[in-house]
Design a protein around this motif. Sequence first.
Motif, PDB file in Angstrom:
ATOM      1  N   HIS A   3       0.861  -1.187   0.000  1.00  0.00           N
ATOM      2  CA  HIS A   3       0.000   0.000   0.000  1.00  0.00           C
ATOM      3  C   HIS A   3       0.894   1.233   0.000  1.00  0.00           C
ATOM      4  CE1 HIS A   3      -3.901  -2.037   1.566  1.00  0.00           C
ATOM      5  NE2 HIS A   3      -3.332  -2.694   0.582  1.00  0.00           N
ATOM      6  N   VAL A   4       0.892   1.931  -1.121  1.00  0.00           N
ATOM      7  CA  VAL A   4       1.785   3.062  -1.355  1.00  0.00           C
ATOM      8  C   VAL A   4       0.955   4.342  -1.425  1.00  0.00           C
ATOM      9  CG1 VAL A   4       3.379   4.077  -3.057  1.00  0.00           C
ATOM     10  CG2 VAL A   4       3.444   1.608  -2.581  1.00  0.00           C
ATOM     11  N   ARG A   5       1.513   5.410  -0.899  1.00  0.00           N
ATOM     12  CA  ARG A   5       0.913   6.731  -1.028  1.00  0.00           C
ATOM     13  C   ARG A   5       1.956   7.640  -1.677  1.00  0.00           C
ATOM     14  NH1 ARG A   5      -1.858   3.888   1.712  1.00  0.00           N
ATOM     15  NH2 ARG A   5      -3.687   4.308   2.959  1.00  0.00           N
ATOM     16  N   VAL A   6       1.492   8.480  -2.563  1.00  0.00           N
ATOM     17  CA  VAL A   6       2.362   9.493  -3.166  1.00  0.00           C
ATOM     18  C   VAL A   6       1.732  10.849  -2.853  1.00  0.00           C
ATOM     19  CG1 VAL A   6       3.454  10.380  -5.257  1.00  0.00           C
ATOM     20  CG2 VAL A   6       3.059   7.908  -5.005  1.00  0.00           C
ATOM     21  N   PHE A   7       2.481  11.675  -2.125  1.00  0.00           N
ATOM     22  CA  PHE A   7       2.051  13.021  -1.778  1.00  0.00           C
ATOM     23  C   PHE A   7       2.593  13.953  -2.849  1.00  0.00           C
ATOM     24  CE2 PHE A   7       2.809  17.021   0.609  1.00  0.00           C
ATOM     25  CZ  PHE A   7       1.494  17.299   0.955  1.00  0.00           C
ATOM     26  N   GLU A   8       1.700  14.738  -3.483  1.00  0.00           N
ATOM     27  CA  GLU A   8       2.069  15.536  -4.649  1.00  0.00           C
ATOM     28  C   GLU A   8       1.657  16.995  -4.469  1.00  0.00           C
ATOM     29  OE1 GLU A   8       0.679  13.569  -8.356  1.00  0.00           O
ATOM     30  OE2 GLU A   8      -0.070  12.009  -7.014  1.00  0.00           O
ATOM     31  N   ILE A   9       2.571  17.904  -4.737  1.00  0.00           N
ATOM     32  CA  ILE A   9       2.241  19.331  -4.785  1.00  0.00           C
ATOM     33  C   ILE A   9       2.801  19.896  -6.088  1.00  0.00           C
ATOM     34  CG2 ILE A   9       2.446  21.612  -3.716  1.00  0.00           C
ATOM     35  CD1 ILE A   9       2.918  20.284  -1.047  1.00  0.00           C
ATOM     36  N   TYR A  10       1.920  20.534  -6.841  1.00  0.00           N
ATOM     37  CA  TYR A  10       2.284  21.175  -8.103  1.00  0.00           C
ATOM     38  C   TYR A  10       2.036  22.675  -7.981  1.00  0.00           C
ATOM     39  CZ  TYR A  10       1.933  16.358  -9.605  1.00  0.00           C
ATOM     40  OH  TYR A  10       2.107  15.006  -9.711  1.00  0.00           O
ATOM     41  N   ARG A  11       2.778  23.458  -8.726  1.00  0.00           N
ATOM     42  CA  ARG A  11       2.616  24.912  -8.702  1.00  0.00           C
ATOM     43  C   ARG A  11       1.158  25.303  -8.946  1.00  0.00           C
ATOM     44  NH1 ARG A  11       6.176  26.445 -12.579  1.00  0.00           N
ATOM     45  NH2 ARG A  11       4.566  26.022 -14.088  1.00  0.00           N
ATOM     46  N   ASP A  12       0.520  24.615  -9.893  1.00  0.00           N
ATOM     47  CA  ASP A  12      -0.883  24.884 -10.208  1.00  0.00           C
ATOM     48  C   ASP A  12      -1.415  23.730 -11.048  1.00  0.00           C
ATOM     49  OD1 ASP A  12       0.201  25.325 -12.809  1.00  0.00           O
ATOM     50  OD2 ASP A  12       0.215  27.494 -12.510  1.00  0.00           O
ATOM     51  N   ARG A  13      -2.659  23.812 -11.444  1.00  0.00           N
ATOM     52  CA  ARG A  13      -3.286  22.752 -12.235  1.00  0.00           C
ATOM     53  C   ARG A  13      -2.565  22.549 -13.562  1.00  0.00           C
ATOM     54  NH1 ARG A  13      -7.351  18.635 -11.933  1.00  0.00           N
ATOM     55  NH2 ARG A  13      -7.522  17.992 -14.076  1.00  0.00           N
ATOM     56  N   ASN A  14      -2.107  23.629 -14.179  1.00  0.00           N
ATOM     57  CA  ASN A  14      -1.386  23.507 -15.453  1.00  0.00           C
ATOM     58  C   ASN A  14      -0.099  22.709 -15.292  1.00  0.00           C
ATOM     59  OD1 ASN A  14      -3.336  24.937 -16.866  1.00  0.00           O
ATOM     60  ND2 ASN A  14      -2.292  26.894 -16.607  1.00  0.00           N
ATOM     61  N   ALA A  15       0.600  22.904 -14.179  1.00  0.00           N
ATOM     62  CA  ALA A  15       1.830  22.141 -13.920  1.00  0.00           C
ATOM     63  C   ALA A  15       1.508  20.656 -13.756  1.00  0.00           C
ATOM     64  CB  ALA A  15       2.541  22.677 -12.684  1.00  0.00           C
ATOM     65  N   TYR A  16       0.392  20.359 -13.103  1.00  0.00           N
ATOM     66  CA  TYR A  16      -0.034  18.963 -12.963  1.00  0.00           C
ATOM     67  C   TYR A  16      -0.329  18.351 -14.330  1.00  0.00           C
ATOM     68  CZ  TYR A  16      -3.039  14.974 -11.887  1.00  0.00           C
ATOM     69  OH  TYR A  16      -3.600  13.721 -11.839  1.00  0.00           O
ATOM     70  N   GLU A  17      -1.054  19.071 -15.155  1.00  0.00           N
ATOM     71  CA  GLU A  17      -1.378  18.581 -16.503  1.00  0.00           C
ATOM     72  C   GLU A  17      -0.103  18.377 -17.331  1.00  0.00           C
ATOM     73  OE1 GLU A  17      -4.317  17.587 -17.527  1.00  0.00           O
ATOM     74  OE2 GLU A  17      -5.441  18.278 -15.786  1.00  0.00           O
ATOM     75  N   ALA A  18       0.846  19.296 -17.215  1.00  0.00           N
ATOM     76  CA  ALA A  18       2.126  19.152 -17.927  1.00  0.00           C
ATOM     77  C   ALA A  18       2.869  17.911 -17.437  1.00  0.00           C
ATOM     78  CB  ALA A  18       2.979  20.403 -17.732  1.00  0.00           C
ATOM     79  N   HIS A  19       2.817  17.668 -16.133  1.00  0.00           N
ATOM     80  CA  HIS A  19       3.454  16.473 -15.568  1.00  0.00           C
ATOM     81  C   HIS A  19       2.868  15.206 -16.186  1.00  0.00           C
ATOM     82  CE1 HIS A  19       5.214  13.711 -12.714  1.00  0.00           C
ATOM     83  NE2 HIS A  19       4.015  13.313 -12.343  1.00  0.00           N
ATOM     84  N   LEU A  20       1.545  15.150 -16.292  1.00  0.00           N
ATOM     85  CA  LEU A  20       0.892  13.968 -16.874  1.00  0.00           C
ATOM     86  C   LEU A  20       1.316  13.740 -18.320  1.00  0.00           C
ATOM     87  CD1 LEU A  20      -2.753  14.289 -15.497  1.00  0.00           C
ATOM     88  CD2 LEU A  20      -0.853  12.928 -14.581  1.00  0.00           C
ATOM     89  N   GLY A  21       1.663  14.804 -19.023  1.00  0.00           N
ATOM     90  CA  GLY A  21       2.074  14.683 -20.417  1.00  0.00           C
ATOM     91  C   GLY A  21       3.566  14.478 -20.627  1.00  0.00           C
ATOM     92  N   SER A  22       4.332  14.486 -19.556  1.00  0.00           N
ATOM     93  CA  SER A  22       5.788  14.358 -19.696  1.00  0.00           C
ATOM     94  C   SER A  22       6.191  12.939 -20.100  1.00  0.00           C
ATOM     95  CB  SER A  22       6.476  14.728 -18.371  1.00  0.00           C
ATOM     96  OG  SER A  22       6.196  13.754 -17.379  1.00  0.00           O
ATOM     97  N   ASP A  23       7.307  12.847 -20.791  1.00  0.00           N
ATOM     98  CA  ASP A  23       7.805  11.542 -21.242  1.00  0.00           C
ATOM     99  C   ASP A  23       8.100  10.614 -20.065  1.00  0.00           C
ATOM    100  OD1 ASP A  23       7.596  12.280 -23.895  1.00  0.00           O
ATOM    101  OD2 ASP A  23       9.711  12.843 -24.068  1.00  0.00           O
ATOM    102  N   HIS A  24       8.694  11.148 -19.001  1.00  0.00           N
ATOM    103  CA  HIS A  24       9.047  10.287 -17.868  1.00  0.00           C
ATOM    104  C   HIS A  24       7.801   9.771 -17.147  1.00  0.00           C
ATOM    105  CE1 HIS A  24       9.550  14.522 -16.622  1.00  0.00           C
ATOM    106  NE2 HIS A  24       8.806  14.155 -15.604  1.00  0.00           N
ATOM    107  N   PHE A  25       6.734  10.580 -17.082  1.00  0.00           N
ATOM    108  CA  PHE A  25       5.508  10.086 -16.452  1.00  0.00           C
ATOM    109  C   PHE A  25       4.844   9.023 -17.333  1.00  0.00           C
ATOM    110  CE2 PHE A  25       1.008  10.041 -15.380  1.00  0.00           C
ATOM    111  CZ  PHE A  25       1.087   9.755 -14.032  1.00  0.00           C
ATOM    112  N   LYS A  26       4.824   9.248 -18.641  1.00  0.00           N
ATOM    113  CA  LYS A  26       4.254   8.252 -19.552  1.00  0.00           C
ATOM    114  C   LYS A  26       5.019   6.933 -19.468  1.00  0.00           C
ATOM    115  CE  LYS A  26       2.434  11.590 -22.859  1.00  0.00           C
ATOM    116  NZ  LYS A  26       2.584  12.137 -24.215  1.00  0.00           N
TER     117      LYS A  26
END
Length: 128
Positions: free
Chosen positions: A77-100
């Motif tokens: 059971h893993v938890r990942v705590f995430e803070i992004y500058r804003d919603r756009n930064a989160y969306e950019a993260h989802l589209g990054s090559d390393h996240f994919k």
Amino acid sequence: MNTKQLFGASMLVAALGGGAIAQQTDGQYVQVAEIEIDPTQLDAYRAAVQEQIDAAIRKEPGVLVLYAMSEKDNPTHVRVFEIYRDRNAYEAHLGSDHFKKYKATTEKMVKSLKLVQTVPIMLGAKSK
């Protein structure tokens, strides 16, 4: 203090290391990912999440905090705590090559995933 409160407090302290601060949270996108991992894939998952977090922190200025941890008595059971500058930064993260790459690599390792969007009340930490 219950387990969830202790988790939250320790994550916030760890996330904000540095001087004693009160973090402004206006506009930030904050969430906790609750993940259950196939026990036979746990070591491989740990390696994949470590690689992904390292790349995100190095390459993405909008990724402010990513911490992955497992429950002491139930390491699948893993938890990942995430803070992004804003919603756009989160969306950019989802589209990054390393996240994919992380998503493709861990697709068969993850038994369940729940994303819990949160509203920070106060983020604070003591200096090291």
